[in-house]
Motif scaffolding. Structure first.
Motif, PDB file in Angstrom:
ATOM      1  N   LYS A 140     -18.005   7.206-133.936  1.00  0.00           N
ATOM      2  CA  LYS A 140     -19.214   8.016-134.147  1.00  0.00           C
ATOM      3  C   LYS A 140     -19.534   8.112-135.631  1.00  0.00           C
ATOM      4  O   LYS A 140     -20.696   8.068-136.033  1.00  0.00           O
ATOM      5  CB  LYS A 140     -19.034   9.420-133.570  1.00  0.00           C
ATOM      6  CG  LYS A 140     -19.059   9.486-132.051  1.00  0.00           C
ATOM      7  CD  LYS A 140     -18.951  10.942-131.594  1.00  0.00           C
ATOM      8  CE  LYS A 140     -18.143  11.067-130.319  1.00  0.00           C
ATOM      9  NZ  LYS A 140     -17.722  12.453-130.049  1.00  0.00           N
ATOM     10  N   GLN A 181     -17.516   4.245-124.135  1.00  0.00           N
ATOM     11  CA  GLN A 181     -16.320   4.406-123.310  1.00  0.00           C
ATOM     12  C   GLN A 181     -16.657   4.295-121.813  1.00  0.00           C
ATOM     13  O   GLN A 181     -15.969   3.642-121.068  1.00  0.00           O
ATOM     14  CB  GLN A 181     -15.639   5.744-123.622  1.00  0.00           C
ATOM     15  CG  GLN A 181     -14.142   5.723-123.376  1.00  0.00           C
ATOM     16  CD  GLN A 181     -13.381   6.794-124.156  1.00  0.00           C
ATOM     17  OE1 GLN A 181     -13.944   7.588-124.885  1.00  0.00           O
ATOM     18  NE2 GLN A 181     -12.075   6.819-123.977  1.00  0.00           N
ATOM     19  N   CYS A 240      -6.674  11.517-130.480  1.00  0.00           N
ATOM     20  CA  CYS A 240      -6.323  11.392-131.906  1.00  0.00           C
ATOM     21  C   CYS A 240      -7.550  11.133-132.791  1.00  0.00           C
ATOM     22  O   CYS A 240      -7.465  11.199-134.011  1.00  0.00           O
ATOM     23  CB  CYS A 240      -5.278  10.298-132.122  1.00  0.00           C
ATOM     24  SG  CYS A 240      -5.943   8.644-131.905  1.00  0.00           S
ATOM     25  N   GLY A 241      -8.689  10.814-132.169  1.00  0.00           N
ATOM     26  CA  GLY A 241      -9.904  10.665-132.970  1.00  0.00           C
ATOM     27  C   GLY A 241     -10.479   9.262-133.032  1.00  0.00           C
ATOM     28  O   GLY A 241     -11.292   8.963-133.902  1.00  0.00           O
ATOM     29  N   LYS A 242     -10.113   8.405-132.091  1.00  0.00           N
ATOM     30  CA  LYS A 242     -10.613   7.021-132.112  1.00  0.00           C
ATOM     31  C   LYS A 242     -12.130   6.978-131.893  1.00  0.00           C
ATOM     32  O   LYS A 242     -12.858   6.327-132.640  1.00  0.00           O
ATOM     33  CB  LYS A 242      -9.884   6.180-131.049  1.00  0.00           C
ATOM     34  CG  LYS A 242      -8.367   6.188-131.208  1.00  0.00           C
ATOM     35  CD  LYS A 242      -7.667   5.348-130.159  1.00  0.00           C
ATOM     36  CE  LYS A 242      -7.843   5.837-128.735  1.00  0.00           C
ATOM     37  NZ  LYS A 242      -7.251   7.156-128.451  1.00  0.00           N
ATOM     38  N   GLU A 301     -13.281  22.320-136.854  1.00  0.00           N
ATOM     39  CA  GLU A 301     -12.123  21.471-136.578  1.00  0.00           C
ATOM     40  C   GLU A 301     -12.218  20.118-137.297  1.00  0.00           C
ATOM     41  O   GLU A 301     -13.190  19.381-137.122  1.00  0.00           O
ATOM     42  CB  GLU A 301     -12.015  21.234-135.058  1.00  0.00           C
ATOM     43  CG  GLU A 301     -10.776  20.469-134.660  1.00  0.00           C
ATOM     44  CD  GLU A 301     -10.866  19.846-133.248  1.00  0.00           C
ATOM     45  OE1 GLU A 301      -9.864  19.269-132.815  1.00  0.00           O
ATOM     46  OE2 GLU A 301     -11.951  19.918-132.620  1.00  0.00           O
ATOM     47  N   THR A 335     -14.132   9.417-132.262  1.00  0.00           N
ATOM     48  CA  THR A 335     -14.720  10.149-133.392  1.00  0.00           C
ATOM     49  C   THR A 335     -14.948   9.209-134.574  1.00  0.00           C
ATOM     50  O   THR A 335     -15.982   9.268-135.243  1.00  0.00           O
ATOM     51  CB  THR A 335     -13.779  11.319-133.783  1.00  0.00           C
ATOM     52  OG1 THR A 335     -13.651  12.189-132.652  1.00  0.00           O
ATOM     53  CG2 THR A 335     -14.306  12.094-134.974  1.00  0.00           C
TER      54      THR A 335
HETATM   55  N1  LIG Z   1     -18.378  16.587-129.225  1.00  0.00           N
HETATM   56  C1  LIG Z   1     -17.234  17.180-129.552  1.00  0.00           C
HETATM   57  N2  LIG Z   1     -17.199  18.492-129.924  1.00  0.00           N
HETATM   58  C2  LIG Z   1     -16.054  19.098-130.274  1.00  0.00           C
HETATM   59  N3  LIG Z   1     -14.849  18.478-130.310  1.00  0.00           N
HETATM   60  C3  LIG Z   1     -14.805  17.197-129.952  1.00  0.00           C
HETATM   61  C4  LIG Z   1     -15.987  16.475-129.552  1.00  0.00           C
HETATM   62  N4  LIG Z   1     -15.638  15.205-129.265  1.00  0.00           N
HETATM   63  C5  LIG Z   1     -14.310  15.133-129.459  1.00  0.00           C
HETATM   64  N5  LIG Z   1     -13.809  16.312-129.867  1.00  0.00           N
HETATM   65  C6  LIG Z   1     -12.404  16.590-130.212  1.00  0.00           C
HETATM   66  O1  LIG Z   1     -12.003  15.694-131.225  1.00  0.00           O
HETATM   67  C7  LIG Z   1     -10.691  15.214-130.989  1.00  0.00           C
HETATM   68  C8  LIG Z   1     -10.687  13.692-130.966  1.00  0.00           C
HETATM   69  O2  LIG Z   1     -11.485  13.255-129.866  1.00  0.00           O
HETATM   70  P1  LIG Z   1     -11.818  11.724-129.622  1.00  0.00           P
HETATM   71  O3  LIG Z   1     -12.773  11.671-128.507  1.00  0.00           O
HETATM   72  O4  LIG Z   1     -12.205  11.113-130.904  1.00  0.00           O
HETATM   73  O5  LIG Z   1     -10.387  11.180-129.186  1.00  0.00           O
HETATM   74  P2  LIG Z   1      -9.953   9.715-128.714  1.00  0.00           P
HETATM   75  O6  LIG Z   1      -8.879   9.253-129.638  1.00  0.00           O
HETATM   76  O7  LIG Z   1     -11.161   8.868-128.559  1.00  0.00           O
HETATM   77  O8  LIG Z   1      -9.306  10.014-127.280  1.00  0.00           O
HETATM   78  P3  LIG Z   1      -9.323   9.135-125.919  1.00  0.00           P
HETATM   79  O9  LIG Z   1      -8.299   8.058-126.109  1.00  0.00           O
HETATM   80  O10 LIG Z   1      -8.894  10.123-124.885  1.00  0.00           O
HETATM   81  O11 LIG Z   1     -10.708   8.646-125.702  1.00  0.00           O
HETATM   82  C9  LIG Z   1     -10.215  15.890-129.714  1.00  0.00           C
HETATM   83  O12 LIG Z   1      -9.442  17.001-130.053  1.00  0.00           O
HETATM   84  C10 LIG Z   1     -11.487  16.325-129.040  1.00  0.00           C
HETATM   85  O13 LIG Z   1     -11.285  17.514-128.309  1.00  0.00           O
END
Ligand SMILES: Nc1ncnc2c1ncn2[C@@H]1O[C@H](COP(=O)(O)OP(=O)(O)OP(=O)(O)O)[C@@H](O)[C@H]1O
Ligand SMILES: [Mg+2]
Length: 262
Positions: free
Chosen positions: A49, A89, A42-44, A18, A46
């Motif tokens: 990380k 978080q 949306c991946g913030k 993905e 991510t």
């Molecule tokens: N460790 C992981 N393994 C697999 N998929 C992941 C993992 N962490 C996040 N994802 C996926 O990556 C995408 C983005 O996740 P992320 O945590 O970056 O979102 P976010 O923008 O921080 O959301 P939020 O505002 O809810 O914290 C999502 O579809 C999530 O399911």
């Protein structure tokens, strides 16, 4: 031009098959406070990380504090991470330890300071966030806002050049959230740090952001000043900022509006 602390060039990040983000170009400069916005998932987180090398990009390059993260060995990466503060978080404090012990953790792990010096530093860090009186308490004995401040003190322990905060005010009441925002601003001017903050709280974004980066559908869709974010015609950004009136209005309503608007 001021120094670039974090640079992403054409970066893709994801998990297994993905792809969560692609084509990301981003520069974070010295003493800037950038807020990353975008809807849940949306991946913030991510992106953060990727910024500290917890997640390696599948495409593109990431430079942190001048060092290319590609192929970097664990030792060099760990040396870089000492210079970057991270506020997770959930806070991620250790519940069985006192606040003082929590703040001392990175100092014990990363510095060669004697115990007396570590104790003084811990007191100083806790004083910076107004928690010296609570230093012998454990996280479960504190309020939500105090826990956030304790986690902030821990992330500041090593005097980071760059502080990454994932939703620092999430789950706090409006008054406590506003106090935490002010604390971030105070610390930033006192310590001359750069901050990269993830937030979806409009009041908070207005209070702290110099610059706003928005992620949507796996891409960076906006990257400009807070002022521009408010006046842009880009519909996804406009929708985000039009959700609510100013912070003085009830926050409950904006949450409701968010649900109604989806
Ligand atoms: N460790 C992981 N393994 C697999 N998929 C992941 C993992 N962490 C996040 N994802 C996926 O990556 C995408 C983005 O996740 P992320 O945590 O970056 O979102 P976010 O923008 O921080 O959301 P939020 O505002 O809810 O914290 C999502 O579809 C999530 O399911
Ligand atoms: Mg997140």
């Amino acid at each position: 031009m001021s120094k670039i602390l974090l640079q992403m060039q054409d970066v893709s990040l994801g998990y297994g098959e993905e792809t969560v983000l692609s084509g990301i170009n981003l520069e974070i400069r010295e003493s800037e406070l950038t807020v990353i916005v975008g809807e849940s998932g949306c991946g913030k987180s991510t992106l953060l990380k990727g910024a500290i090398g917890l997640l390696r990009p599948t495409v593109g390059s990431i430079r942190l504090l001048g060092a290319d993260l590609e192929g970097i060995d664990e030792e060099k990466l760990s040396a870089l991470r000492k210079r970057v503060g991270l506020l997770f978080q959930g806070g991620a404090l250790i519940n069985s330890m006192t606040i003082a012990e929590n703040v001392a953790l990175p100092l014990n792990q990363f510095s060669l300071l004697p115990p007396g010096a570590i104790n003084s530093l811990v007191r100083m860090k806790l004083a910076q966030v107004g928690l010296e009186d609570a230093m012998h308490k454990t996280p479960p004995e504190l309020s939500g806002g105090m826990r956030k401040r304790a986690a902030l003190a821990r992330s500041l322990a090593m005097d980071p050049e760059l502080l990454l905060c994932d939703e620092p005010s999430a789950g706090l009441d409006p008054v406590t959230a506003a106090a935490l925002d002010q604390l971030l601003l105070d610390l930033r001017s006192a310590l001359n740090m750069s901050l990269l903050v993830i937030s979806h709280e409009l009041g908070s974004i207005d209070a702290i952001a110099d610059r706003v980066v928005m992620l949507a559908k796996g891409k960076k869709v906006f990257d400009d000043s807070l002022e521009q974010a408010h006046s842009t015609k880009i519909s996804v950004v406009k929708d985000f900022f039009d959700r609510r009136p100013a912070r003085s209005q009830t926050r409950g309503r904006s949450v409701l509006e968010r649900f109604v608007k989806g």
